[in-house]
Design an enzyme around this catalytic site. Sequence first.
Site, PDB file in Angstrom:
ATOM      1  N   ASN A  29     -35.511-102.358 -65.036  1.00 52.98           N
ATOM      2  CA  ASN A  29     -34.294-102.475 -64.219  1.00 52.98           C
ATOM      3  C   ASN A  29     -34.453-103.402 -63.018  1.00 52.98           C
ATOM      4  O   ASN A  29     -33.515-103.554 -62.229  1.00 52.98           O
ATOM      5  CB  ASN A  29     -33.864-101.087 -63.716  1.00 52.98           C
ATOM      6  CG  ASN A  29     -34.859-100.450 -62.759  1.00 52.98           C
ATOM      7  OD1 ASN A  29     -35.935-100.981 -62.502  1.00 52.98           O
ATOM      8  ND2 ASN A  29     -34.506 -99.285 -62.239  1.00 52.98           N
ATOM      9  N   LYS A  30     -35.617-104.039 -62.865  1.00 54.53           N
ATOM     10  CA  LYS A  30     -35.864-104.839 -61.669  1.00 54.53           C
ATOM     11  C   LYS A  30     -35.307-106.257 -61.802  1.00 54.53           C
ATOM     12  O   LYS A  30     -34.790-106.645 -62.838  1.00 54.53           O
ATOM     13  CB  LYS A  30     -37.360-104.887 -61.366  1.00 54.53           C
ATOM     14  CG  LYS A  30     -37.938-103.545 -60.964  1.00 54.53           C
ATOM     15  CD  LYS A  30     -37.252-102.966 -59.736  1.00 54.53           C
ATOM     16  CE  LYS A  30     -37.934-101.735 -59.179  1.00 54.53           C
ATOM     17  NZ  LYS A  30     -37.846-100.568 -60.068  1.00 54.53           N
ATOM     18  N   ILE A  31     -35.429-107.038 -60.721  1.00 52.13           N
ATOM     19  CA  ILE A  31     -34.843-108.384 -60.669  1.00 52.13           C
ATOM     20  C   ILE A  31     -35.402-109.261 -61.778  1.00 52.13           C
ATOM     21  O   ILE A  31     -34.699-110.061 -62.386  1.00 52.13           O
ATOM     22  CB  ILE A  31     -35.052-109.017 -59.273  1.00 52.13           C
ATOM     23  CG1 ILE A  31     -34.204-110.260 -59.098  1.00 52.13           C
ATOM     24  CG2 ILE A  31     -36.515-109.288 -58.995  1.00 52.13           C
ATOM     25  CD1 ILE A  31     -32.771-109.993 -58.741  1.00 52.13           C
TER      26      ILE A  31
END
Length: 375
Positions: free
Chosen positions: A190-192
């Site tokens: 779910n990170k950048i």
Amino acid sequence: MTDTRIYLSPPDVSDLERKLLLEAFDSNWVAPVGPDLDAFEAQVAELVGVRHAIALSSGTAALHLALVAAGVRRGDTVLVPSFTFAATANAVMYLGARPIFLDSTAASWNVDPGLVADELRSRAARGQLPRAVITVDMYGQCADYGPLLDACDRYGVALIEDAAEALGATYRGRAAGSFGLAGVLSFNGNKIITTGGGGMLVTDDGRVATQTRHLATQAREPFPHYEHRTVGYNYRLSNLLAAVGRGQVQRLDELIAARTQTAEFYRDALGDLPGLTFMPVADYGTPNWWLTCLLVDAEEFGASRDAILEHLGAQNIEARPTWKPMHLQPLFQDCVMRGGEVSADVFRRGLCLPSGSALTDEDRRRVVDAVRDGR
């Protein structure tokens, strides 16, 4: 229900990542070593502006080894923001140390530098200084590192930067992850950017880098046979996942631009509604806009945060409350807490909207319409 589900922050991968992954597979570097791993570490070190980067199995593993590098041992204390994900505090517990939780500032939702300085001053007077201070760059916005570093340097306490949510953000022109003894990055789905899992420890300190590499590979000594003199961990990232990360890093500017566009869209489309206020943006840096978050005043808006969440869910839209502070978690109920009103209020009223970099204008309009209709 026919509408496609809109997720909070899903992975955004392209043909580039697929190409690099298949090349790594075809090269038979299907192991936790290899040229893609080396190249990924070099890319991230250059991006963050540090000398060393060690790719690991998770951001939590990086936090754990950063604390080891800071000398944290059983019985020590570590200052930790209460407003964070549990991994930040869990890593302290791995070592038998105890977190001391500190409140946030309403100006950025990051740890309050004044509370950090006051706590260090008070503990120094009692001869009970913590072994380390962990900061967290919340939702892609850096903490205020000027006063934080001043306070830590004054008392000789190591600062560890949990930049799991903030790759690509800056503080006064300096990259997130580059502050203190070591920085920690996450490449969770779910990170950048993502490698499907994984993390990284970044540092300018050669000793920290050497120790981290050693411990992350089961602390094997340089002998032909397997020789071990200390407890190690199986924490290295695989070469295949690093290949995905190489492509993601090349697209980082594009991914940040897309999330910035989403943040601006929400602010333009919802900013006129009474009772909704967006997470403040500090003037000392640039966020990466990992997630767009807001606060809901139920009386002014006409609906509570939870009512909006329920309505969004009914429209097949994933949204989340902001982090539940650590001092309100059953696991940490016996830990010391300084302050708490700000982080508790942000949790009570905070809402994270879908912010993925692949959102379309139609997706954004669906979210906006659902929030407006949720009153």
